[in-house]
Design an enzyme around this catalytic site. Sequence first.
Site, PDB file in Angstrom:
ATOM      1  N   GLY A 185       2.686  -0.940  -5.462  1.00 33.88           N
ATOM      2  CA  GLY A 185       2.313   0.444  -5.189  1.00 33.88           C
ATOM      3  C   GLY A 185       2.709   0.901  -3.803  1.00 33.88           C
ATOM      4  O   GLY A 185       2.401   0.252  -2.822  1.00 33.88           O
ATOM      5  N   SER A 186       3.388   2.046  -3.684  1.00 31.54           N
ATOM      6  CA  SER A 186       3.911   2.418  -2.383  1.00 31.54           C
ATOM      7  C   SER A 186       4.584   3.783  -2.389  1.00 31.54           C
ATOM      8  O   SER A 186       4.587   4.501  -3.386  1.00 31.54           O
ATOM      9  CB  SER A 186       4.919   1.363  -1.932  1.00 31.54           C
ATOM     10  OG  SER A 186       5.794   1.044  -2.995  1.00 31.54           O
TER      11      SER A 186
END
Length: 222
Positions: A185-186
């Site tokens: 996630g990013s």
Amino acid sequence: MFHKEGQKIILITFFLLSAIIVLAHFYVGISWVKTAVQIAALLILVAILQFFRNPKRVATKNFDEILAPVDGKVVVIEEVEENEYFKDKRLQVSIFMSPVNVHVTRYPASGQIRFSKYHPGKYLVAWHPKSSEENERTTVVINTPKFGDILYRQIAGAMARRIVNYAEVGESVVQGEDAGFIKFGSRVDLFLPLNSIITVKLNQKVKGAKTCIATIPKKDED
């Protein structure tokens, strides 16, 4: 094909989940519970494999274009003050990656690395306005033939705990090639010159090394 940053995690996950499946077969007496445990283990393995997938992408290299550095959705297009490197106004384009997106970071343009720095930090959700300045992140500046210096920033999200950045100051890099990885996630922010022509829209889905994010004005090509 899987990214090299996921090889260790994939192997550990495979052996652990394989052990769970075998143990469930021999030691869980209730049939539906045994099946549920085994299916859950297989689903976790599939999720890990899809997260670390690394599809082969061959970029059509073009000095007049900035390509998307990652897969995801465009969540920000605005003029901002970039305070770390440029210390002046730039056009910011931000791409959010959900856990189901490919998380490979690719160089958005060809050129020479001018600046590369890792910052430890918080783990705010990636779409938080302050995540670009307060989260764990890396900042990379590429000097390009047509755009001059451009900056991209890998930002960890609420689930991410490690950013991998391959850019080293002084090296020459090629548009579309592997620049790193962000685990679980990013978001990636691009900071471009104000005269750049943005070619994407908010909420548009983009592909790393494929989607054109910006071009230079015609008057700047001559």
